[in-house]
Design an enzyme around this catalytic site. Sequence first.
Site, PDB file in Angstrom:
ATOM      1  N   TYR A   1       0.818  -1.220   0.000  1.00  0.00           N
ATOM      2  CA  TYR A   1       0.000   0.000   0.000  1.00  0.00           C
ATOM      3  C   TYR A   1       0.848   1.265   0.000  1.00  0.00           C
ATOM      4  CZ  TYR A   1      -4.551  -2.170   0.887  1.00  0.00           C
ATOM      5  OH  TYR A   1      -5.722  -2.862   0.782  1.00  0.00           O
TER       6      TYR A   1
ATOM      7  N   LYS B   1       2.703 -15.520   2.207  1.00  0.00           N
ATOM      8  CA  LYS B   1       2.925 -16.176   0.911  1.00  0.00           C
ATOM      9  C   LYS B   1       4.429 -16.452   0.830  1.00  0.00           C
ATOM     10  CE  LYS B   1       1.501 -17.484  -3.223  1.00  0.00           C
ATOM     11  NZ  LYS B   1       0.657 -18.690  -3.422  1.00  0.00           N
TER      12      LYS B   1
ATOM     13  N   ASP C   1      -3.347 -18.320   0.054  1.00  0.00           N
ATOM     14  CA  ASP C   1      -4.324 -18.941  -0.857  1.00  0.00           C
ATOM     15  C   ASP C   1      -5.056 -20.080  -0.151  1.00  0.00           C
ATOM     16  OD1 ASP C   1      -1.826 -20.151  -0.865  1.00  0.00           O
ATOM     17  OD2 ASP C   1      -1.788 -20.582  -3.012  1.00  0.00           O
TER      18      ASP C   1
ATOM     19  N   ASP D   1      -6.759  -7.123   4.036  1.00  0.00           N
ATOM     20  CA  ASP D   1      -7.864  -6.434   3.365  1.00  0.00           C
ATOM     21  C   ASP D   1      -8.768  -7.454   2.675  1.00  0.00           C
ATOM     22  OD1 ASP D   1      -9.379  -4.328   2.177  1.00  0.00           O
ATOM     23  OD2 ASP D   1      -8.253  -4.630   0.321  1.00  0.00           O
TER      24      ASP D   1
ATOM     25  N   ASP E   1     -12.896  -9.034   3.995  1.00  0.00           N
ATOM     26  CA  ASP E   1     -14.178  -8.989   3.263  1.00  0.00           C
ATOM     27  C   ASP E   1     -14.725 -10.408   3.102  1.00  0.00           C
ATOM     28  OD1 ASP E   1     -13.819  -6.203   2.832  1.00  0.00           O
ATOM     29  OD2 ASP E   1     -14.667  -6.338   0.810  1.00  0.00           O
TER      30      ASP E   1
END
Length: 352
Positions: free
Chosen positions: A141, A187, A219, A243, A247
Amino acid sequence: MEKRVTVLAGDGIGKEVTDAAVVVLEAVAKKYGHTFHFDHQLVGGAAVDAKNNPLPEETGASCEASDAILLGAVGGPKWDNNPPALRAEQGLLLLRKQFDLFANLRPVKAVSTLIQSSPLKEDIAKDVDMMIVRELTGGVYFGTPSLYNDEEAVDTMPYSRKEIERIVDKAFEIAMKRNKRITSVDKANVLATSRLWRQIVDEKKAQYPEVEVRHQLVDSVAMSIITSPKDFDVILTENMFGDILSDEASVITGSLGLLPSASIRSDGFGMYEPVHGTAPEIAGQNIANPAAAILSAAMMLTYSFDMLEEAKAIEDAVYGTFEDGHFTGDLTKDNPLGTKEWTEKVLQRLQA
Ligand code: NAD
Ligand code: IPM
Ligand code: MN
């Protein structure tokens, strides 16, 4: 107690849901003998339109002078093609960075009254209770170089030891107060930042022998959140993975419109905002679910003001309203209540 809160409604449904959170806070102040001063300021697209700046100086100054920030949401198609510095989202990112709000807490708790709204089968969604601890001021970000032209685009994902250590410490502190299980999400099979992340989590766990730590690739976590969400207690992860996963996890509870968040600094100062965005397609129609914003206000009372009883009163009023069979349109098709009407039911419970 007397507290000053900067209210940043932002764009889209931001105003509707922060209006709801403010009236609930006013009712709590009245009930418990507190005084909250609300200072409304511009951020995001609304601030770009009025001041050509997604985080105007007056807004920053008000936040600086406040005890906490309550934010709605920022963004929308109107500002999507602006240059990066004039994008609505930039206002939010600058706030997080300038106030060093590195720890983003996103609690995901399924309650039985809302299980029928979950897209998952009841036996999978029932009793889910996890806390996503998302690093909020680092990673892709904020990394440089960052560039975009017709031929090439670059994003950079840096993480320093210091940035990782402080969020890892925060996750362990939180885990010690919960079920003492951390899933650290990365990851590491591809990213160097993830390998440093894993190393630091492994170093830190020696200080917290009671906490069970598991590393899982992002994943695979995206799958496990759907197949076995009850397996998670604390999810610890970097900025972008957090993030995305929040959701995903939010809808287990019934709707994204239910998920609150706290973004806090090491001294307890914080910004409180729903996890959802500006939902432009439903904005201005009095149909948004204000629960996430109201529960974010409750998190403000817990984390910044140490008003635990008052926070619980808000949570009880919100969940009690669901128990009474009152829902907004994201949770039911059967006679949903509007944003204001649903908030009114919460107020009635608070005042009872
Ligand atoms: P969104 O969260 O705004 O909406 C996703 C879906 O959830 C939509 O169908 C929307 O109608 C629904 N929804 C969201 N909140 C709801 C609520 N309270 N009640 C009922 N339904 C709700 O995500 P998006 O559509 O991807 O993004 C829209 C804009 O919001 C973008 O500009 C994005 O950058 C911005 N955004 C801002 C924030 C923030 O300010 N914290 C967070 C996410 C997205
Ligand atoms: C969130 C939002 C923001 C993020 C956007 C609006 C910058 O999606 O708070 O979850 O990506 O952090
Ligand atoms: Mn998001």
